[in-house]
Design an enzyme around this catalytic site. Structure first.
Site, PDB file in Angstrom:
ATOM      1  N   ASP A   1      24.869 -17.598  18.879  1.00 51.67           N
ATOM      2  CA  ASP A   1      24.862 -18.275  17.517  1.00 51.67           C
ATOM      3  C   ASP A   1      25.917 -17.789  16.619  1.00 51.67           C
ATOM      4  OD1 ASP A   1      24.203 -19.583  15.283  1.00 51.67           O
ATOM      5  OD2 ASP A   1      22.116 -18.770  15.095  1.00 51.67           O
TER       6      ASP A   1
ATOM      7  N   SER B   1      17.997 -21.520   9.172  1.00 56.54           N
ATOM      8  CA  SER B   1      19.326 -21.926   9.213  1.00 56.54           C
ATOM      9  C   SER B   1      19.880 -22.031   7.659  1.00 56.54           C
ATOM     10  CB  SER B   1      19.654 -23.257  10.148  1.00 56.54           C
ATOM     11  OG  SER B   1      20.934 -23.489  10.308  1.00 56.54           O
TER      12      SER B   1
ATOM     13  N   HIS C   1      20.566 -20.509  18.526  1.00 48.83           N
ATOM     14  CA  HIS C   1      20.323 -20.942  17.178  1.00 48.83           C
ATOM     15  C   HIS C   1      19.342 -22.274  17.508  1.00 48.83           C
ATOM     16  CE1 HIS C   1      21.316 -21.729  12.913  1.00 48.83           C
ATOM     17  NE2 HIS C   1      21.085 -23.224  13.019  1.00 48.83           N
TER      18      HIS C   1
END
Length: 369
Positions: free
Chosen positions: A305, A211, A335
């Protein structure tokens, strides 16, 4: 231990804020910006094992991040908490794998500037130097920490018989952009200087991140190239922040996904950026960076996501720059799935891919750059 959010990412215009608003103060109690308009688009259906984690997370009663201050958001249950709850529901142990030991060391003067070093517990003293992975956690550069993101670095250390250096960095809004990028680069340089003292081989080093950390894994490799440091042998970038466009396909089709939804993206940008101009900085908007001459890269994405298109467009930009890139989007997962290998099959597959690419990179002869 303080609960922190595992879920997210942060702050490019992809993550930006509401253009009409000034950015937040540096206070962790600064109120949130108004959320963007709601959308009724529903995301693709999650695989059953992924859905069990999402259901377990929902049962913990967390509040929508985009409605909270950073101080409140940092206390919410994380996706990692959801995975642990799902494990408990299956009667599985949630204790850390004792095959890997850890210790924390500072790389800077701020309390947040430290690394957690993962090392196989059975590594012989004075044995052959082990490869080194510098790992950057997610959390939008606002929330989460090395405790939240324990699963992936611990598993990689065991699977690769490697030292994994998980980097903690200063958080926004207390420290805004580019503090986290500066810390990521400083920790990488510090690791090169110190890895040998822990039994690591600084010539066999890689960067990995999830991320916000997926962004840092690539941005730090760019820093290494531009500052004539030892280059990573490989980059693994998992659902990275990479593209400042607000109209990417995944921004729309996964706008209502969990644990990361599109409404959270401007929330992170509001607290992370000094101004909306920061979103165009190539350290955030990686697709606009000079990507030439980077190490071979594996980009891993989740189907469900808002950041899926970031990884896909980053892969295209890196290929256009002449880099060797493999990008894979895993179906039926969301995610934060990467750290859920004990309960989500897609995560096991993604972990296996990352480990295989890193193992091959560490085994290959060194190349001059």
């Amino acid at each position: 231990m303080r609960k922190t959010i595992s879920m997210l990412i942060a702050a490019s215009t992809a993550i930006t804020g509401v253009p009409a608003l000034a950015q937040s103060a540096r206070s962790i109690t600064a109120p949130p910006p108004p959320p963007p308009p709601a959308t009724s688009v529903q995301p693709p259906k999650a695989a059953p094992d992924m859905q069990s984690v999402l259901d377990a997370l929902a049962s913990l009663g967390g509040k929508p991040i985009e409605t909270l201050t950073p101080a409140e958001a940092r206390m919410q249950p994380s996706a990692a908490d959801g995975a642990r709850a799902a494990m408990q529901n299956k009667g599985m142990s949630t204790a850390p794998d004792p095959a890997v030991m850890t210790r924390d060391l500072p790389y800077g003067s701020d309390p947040k500037q430290f690394v957690r070093i993962y090392k196989p517990a059975n590594a012989p003293a004075g044995g052959k130097p082990m490869p080194v992975v510098v790992y950057y956690h997610g959390g939008g550069w606002v929330i989460a920490d090395v405790d939240t993101y324990d699963a992936a670095p611990r598993a990689m250390s065991k699977a690769l018989n490697a030292i994994v250096v998980s980097v903690e960095y200063r958080h926004a809004p207390e420290f805004k952009f580019p503090a986290q990028h500066d810390d990521a680069a400083a920790a990488y340089r510090w690791t090169l200087q110190n890895a040998a003292s822990w039994g690591g081989d600084p010539a066999r080093i890689a960067t990995v991140g999830e991320s916000a950390g997926g962004n840092l894994a690539v941005a730090t490799a760019i820093y290494a190239r531009d500052n004539s440091l030892t280059a990573p042998r490989h980059i693994v970038s998992v659902y990275p922040i990479a593209n400042s466009s607000m109209t990417l396909p995944s921004r729309k089709d996964s706008a209502n996904a969990k644990p990361l939804n599109a409404a959270m993206l401007p929330w992170f940008g509001y607290y992370y950026q000094n101004s909306k101009a920061d979103a165009q900085d190539p350290r955030l908007n990686l697709v606009a960076a000079n990507l030439r001459g980077l190490p071979p890269t594996t980009i891993i994405n989740a189907q469900i996501d808002p950041l899926r298109s970031d990884g896909e467009t980053l892969a295209a930009a890196m290929r256009a720059a002449g880099d060797k890139v493999e990008q894979k989007t895993f179906p039926g997962v969301t995610h934060e799935f990467f750290g859920m290998a004990k309960v989500v099959n897609g995560a096991t597959q993604a972990n296996d891919l990352a480990v295989a690419r890193l193992r091959a990179a560490f085994a290959a002869p060194a190349t001059r750059r």
